[in-house]
Write an enzyme that holds these catalytic residues in place. Structure first.
Site, PDB file in Angstrom:
ATOM      1  N   HIS A  71      35.566 -11.600  26.663  1.00 58.29           N
ATOM      2  CA  HIS A  71      36.845 -11.179  26.082  1.00 58.29           C
ATOM      3  C   HIS A  71      37.966 -12.054  26.637  1.00 58.29           C
ATOM      4  CE1 HIS A  71      39.939  -8.495  24.583  1.00 58.29           C
ATOM      5  NE2 HIS A  71      40.405  -8.312  25.804  1.00 58.29           N
ATOM      6  N   HIS A  99      47.286 -16.045  26.282  1.00 57.60           N
ATOM      7  CA  HIS A  99      47.190 -14.587  26.418  1.00 57.60           C
ATOM      8  C   HIS A  99      48.378 -14.144  27.255  1.00 57.60           C
ATOM      9  CE1 HIS A  99      44.935 -10.823  28.015  1.00 57.60           C
ATOM     10  NE2 HIS A  99      45.553 -10.563  26.869  1.00 57.60           N
TER      11      HIS A  99
END
Length: 293
Positions: free
Chosen positions: A37, A114
């Site tokens: 992830h 991110h």
């Protein structure tokens, strides 16, 4: 790109090649394949600007507290400790990739992102292709599922980069049930690229994003996560496509505020002991959970 802080196990570097012959003709859509992830988040650049996808509250927080704010953010953004090469050596074959441009960047460079920025996309892809060149029977799934500040010219640049880096390793789109190890090995394909953007309809080797759905539980409760995963697996079995089971606990805003100085690992890890899993693990699979994996 930062080096790996985690450990990989070379026993898993060639696990696909080591599968028994009976598995060679099983559609990969019927197999359980390990993935990660936010796969690129082993490296978060604290010197970078805040990503364009972040809300105004985060932008303001960083503008006021600067480097201190970014150091705190990094503790919540880094979901991996191993770089791409180490993940591949450890057996990871599905990669969750989120792409962004930097504001006012004259070079129009593409980065993994991110919250803050990571390495350039080219650096990551070159790590992956180097591994594949050394492990000719291993296959990877690259899921480009979020794009931030990316315009058509950037998509065109990324497509050209994929062609340049992977070349003949790229598998063109076919029916999911046709994709077996035997099929891929015979044609010397090693890379399936899933692309969550209309550009996928124009390029033969870009698999449309809907062929790799990734339902998200969005919970910090392990029991609710398990219930969600069981329901989504049952639903996806009826549809017969590739899909992602995100075995991921997601902190709420209140969770972050309570443990703002602690970070993701210290705050969430204990809850994952119920599952026997790492807090950042995401498992890619589809119709069946194969006992051979």
């Amino acid at each position: 790109m930062a080096s790996s802080h985690g450990r990989s196990d070379l026993r898993f570097a060639d696990w696909m090649a080591s599968l028994p012959q009976s598995m060679h003709t099983v559609p990969l859509a019927n197999m359980a394949i390990p993935g990660s992830h936010d796969s690129f988040s082993f490296y978060i650049d604290e010197a970078s600007p805040v990503g364009p996808e972040q809300p105004e509250t985060v932008q303001n927080f960083v503008s006021v507290f600067g480097t201190v704010a970014k150091k705190l953010m990094r503790k919540w953004l880094a979901t991996q400790t191993m770089n791409f090469t180490s993940q591949l050596e450890a057996g990871i074959r599905f990669f969750d990739l989120r792409i962004s441009t930097k504001p006012r960047d004259p070079d129009n460079e593409l980065y993994f992102a991110h919250g803050l920025f990571s390495a350039t996309v080219r650096e990551g892809l070159e790590q992956i292709t180097s591994f594949l060149s050394a492990h000719a029977k291993e296959v990877v799934f690259l899921d480009f599922n979020h794009f931030y500040g990316v315009q058509n010219l950037h998509h065109e640049k990324l497509v050209a980069m994929l062609k340049e880096v992977f070349g003949e390793k790229l598998c063109p789109v076919v029916f999911a049930q046709e994709v077996t190890l035997k099929y891929l090995w015979e044609k010397e394909y090693q890379v399936l690229v899933f692309y969550h953007h209309p550009m996928a309809l124009e390029v033969p080797f870009l698999w449309p994003g809907q062929m790799m759905p990734a339902p998200w539980a969005n919970t910090t409760d392990p029991e609710k996560l398990v219930q969600f995963l069981q329901a989504s697996v049952t639903d996806r079995r009826r549809k017969g496509t590739f899909f992602v089971s995100q075995v991921v606990l997601t902190p709420k805003a209140s969770t972050v505020m309570k443990g703002v100085a602690s970070g993701l690992r210290e705050t969430i890890t204990e809850r994952t002991h119920f599952l026997g899993l790492s807090p950042a693990l995401s498992v890619f699979h589809s119709i069946l959970m194969s006992p051979a994996c």
